[in-house]
Design a protein around this motif. Structure first.
Motif, PDB file in Angstrom:
ATOM      1  N   ASN A   1      -4.613  67.404  48.848  1.00 13.04           N
ATOM      2  CA  ASN A   1      -6.065  67.318  48.677  1.00 13.04           C
ATOM      3  C   ASN A   1      -6.338  66.512  47.405  1.00 13.04           C
ATOM      4  O   ASN A   1      -5.417  66.036  46.761  1.00 13.04           O
ATOM      5  CB  ASN A   1      -6.698  68.713  48.601  1.00 13.04           C
ATOM      6  CG  ASN A   1      -8.048  68.760  49.315  1.00 13.04           C
ATOM      7  OD1 ASN A   1      -8.944  67.972  49.005  1.00 13.04           O
ATOM      8  ND2 ASN A   1      -8.182  69.664  50.271  1.00 13.04           N
TER       9      ASN A   1
ATOM     10  N   ASN B   1     -10.606  68.775  44.029  1.00 19.35           N
ATOM     11  CA  ASN B   1     -10.637  69.908  44.951  1.00 19.35           C
ATOM     12  C   ASN B   1      -9.582  70.934  44.560  1.00 19.35           C
ATOM     13  O   ASN B   1      -9.815  72.147  44.642  1.00 19.35           O
ATOM     14  CB  ASN B   1     -10.420  69.448  46.392  1.00 19.35           C
ATOM     15  CG  ASN B   1     -11.712  69.320  47.186  1.00 19.35           C
ATOM     16  OD1 ASN B   1     -12.763  69.783  46.753  1.00 19.35           O
ATOM     17  ND2 ASN B   1     -11.636  68.693  48.339  1.00 19.35           N
TER      18      ASN B   1
ATOM     19  N   GLY C   1     -15.072  68.492  43.161  1.00 14.26           N
ATOM     20  CA  GLY C   1     -14.595  69.275  44.284  1.00 14.26           C
ATOM     21  C   GLY C   1     -15.475  70.501  44.432  1.00 14.26           C
ATOM     22  O   GLY C   1     -16.017  71.002  43.439  1.00 14.26           O
TER      23      GLY C   1
ATOM     24  N   LEU D   1     -12.631  74.985  50.678  1.00 13.84           N
ATOM     25  CA  LEU D   1     -12.843  73.667  50.101  1.00 13.84           C
ATOM     26  C   LEU D   1     -13.702  72.824  51.032  1.00 13.84           C
ATOM     27  O   LEU D   1     -13.493  72.806  52.244  1.00 13.84           O
ATOM     28  CB  LEU D   1     -11.508  72.966  49.850  1.00 13.84           C
ATOM     29  CG  LEU D   1     -10.667  73.522  48.698  1.00 13.84           C
ATOM     30  CD1 LEU D   1      -9.292  72.862  48.681  1.00 13.84           C
ATOM     31  CD2 LEU D   1     -11.362  73.305  47.365  1.00 13.84           C
TER      32      LEU D   1
ATOM     33  N   GLN E   1     -14.957  69.883  53.061  1.00 11.26           N
ATOM     34  CA  GLN E   1     -14.391  68.690  53.677  1.00 11.26           C
ATOM     35  C   GLN E   1     -15.154  68.397  54.957  1.00 11.26           C
ATOM     36  O   GLN E   1     -15.463  69.296  55.731  1.00 11.26           O
ATOM     37  CB  GLN E   1     -12.907  68.886  53.994  1.00 11.26           C
ATOM     38  CG  GLN E   1     -12.242  67.684  54.640  1.00 11.26           C
ATOM     39  CD  GLN E   1     -10.759  67.893  54.836  1.00 11.26           C
ATOM     40  OE1 GLN E   1     -10.083  68.495  54.006  1.00 11.26           O
ATOM     41  NE2 GLN E   1     -10.230  67.410  55.949  1.00 11.26           N
TER      42      GLN E   1
ATOM     43  N   HIS F   1     -13.184  63.819  52.031  1.00 12.84           N
ATOM     44  CA  HIS F   1     -13.463  64.687  50.895  1.00 12.84           C
ATOM     45  C   HIS F   1     -14.705  64.177  50.167  1.00 12.84           C
ATOM     46  O   HIS F   1     -15.079  63.006  50.303  1.00 12.84           O
ATOM     47  CB  HIS F   1     -12.264  64.718  49.953  1.00 12.84           C
ATOM     48  CG  HIS F   1     -11.817  63.352  49.521  1.00 12.84           C
ATOM     49  ND1 HIS F   1     -12.443  62.653  48.503  1.00 12.84           N
ATOM     50  CD2 HIS F   1     -10.816  62.553  49.967  1.00 12.84           C
ATOM     51  CE1 HIS F   1     -11.842  61.481  48.344  1.00 12.84           C
ATOM     52  NE2 HIS F   1     -10.851  61.394  49.219  1.00 12.84           N
TER      53      HIS F   1
END
Length: 290
Positions: A101, A105, A135, A142, A144, A148
């Motif tokens: 990632n 993030n 992030g 997370l 997404q 990203h």
């Protein structure tokens, strides 16, 4: 043991540790060209065998696992690293799961698990340094989508007294182009550390960052905002943000006390590498579930 790589534009941090965030050993490697940097990375992990490796990388990167270029660093301006197959380079040497990632993030994951946002199901982590990136953790995951987040490249209103054209090679005067470390240096003619006593430098920095935070707050409504990176070591930037943000929001939404809501990383400079350990743990769990 788990392995972690925090891959930055100026240095790589490699570490071994566990899912509790405990780091047993870590090293720093200069970010030069892939052949040199990756050789040192591989040498480190050959000395410290691990069950999985998590990578938090500078970007842009491809995080879509269905993409033929998943695991690549893509359109970075960093010389030599464009279209670099990062995940495959690790898998070619080690037959273990690899989590992948962005560096920000990873830092957001570290801070939400063990740091300033521990116990919260949402937070925003922003780094302001050589570049600006962010992030986000939303509902415990997370953020997404197609890719990203690239929050450092949003457009903001230029201060009426600022004639600097902007540093971003793609957008000139986006947030990163106006407020990242290289922009500060080019605009004012000195590095940030040499401008500590120039209040106008940090007032302008806070002006631009407060604009960005307004947009992030209105769109994501994070429960905590964490600001890291070298520029944020200048404490007066926080004061400037606290000054300008209420004016920009103009009481449209209510916020907690700003000094408790917009804070420094609870993990300090270990946020990214700690989050990368967690990416390794997630990759190992996913492998076991297959």
């Amino acid at each position: 043991m788990l392995g972690a790589i925090e891959a930055g534009g100026t240095k790589f941090v490699c570490a071994v540790g566990d899912e509790s965030g405990k780091i047993v050993e870590r090293i720093q490697i200069p970010t030069t060209v892939p052949e040199e940097t990756m050789a040192a990375v591989i040498e480190f992990f050959k000395k410290h065998p691990v069950k999985a490796i998590g990578i938090g990388s500078f970007g842009p990167i491809d995080v879509n696992k269905d993409s033929p270029t998943y695991g690549f660093i893509t359109s970075t301006p960093k010389s030599g690293w464009r279209d670099f197959p990062f995940v495959q380079a690790i898998k070619d040497e080690f037959s273990i799961p690899v989590g992948f990632n962005t560096d920000v993030n990873a830092a957001a994951l570290g801070e939400s698990t063990f740091g300033a946002a521990k116990g919260l199901d949402s937070c925003l982590y922003i780094t302001v340094g050589t570049g600006i990136g962010a992030g986000a953790v939303v509902q415990g995951r997370l953020l997404q989508g197609l890719s990203h987040p690239e929050m450092g490249h949003i457009l903001i209103r230029r201060h009426h007294q600022d004639v600097y054209q902007g540093k971003c090679p793609y957008h000139k005067d986006c947030l990163e182009g106006l407020a990242a470390g290289p922009a500060i240096e080019e605009r004012w003619g000195s590095k940030g550390n040499d401008l500590v006593d120039r209040s106008e430098v940090w007032e302008l920095e806070g002006y631009y960052l407060a604009q960005a935070l307004m947009q992030y707050i209105l769109i994501l409504s994070p429960k905590k905002i964490i600001l890291g990176g070298g520029v944020m070591n200048q404490k007066q930037v926080f004061s400037s943000i606290y000054q300008y943000l209420p004016d920009f929001l103009n009481e449209y939404v209510g916020l907690p006390e700003l000094c408790d809501y917009i804070v420094r990383p609870g993990l300090g400079d270990a946020a990214g590498i700690t989050g990368s350990l967690l990416l390794a743990h997630q990759a190992l769990q996913e492998e076991h579930q297959r």
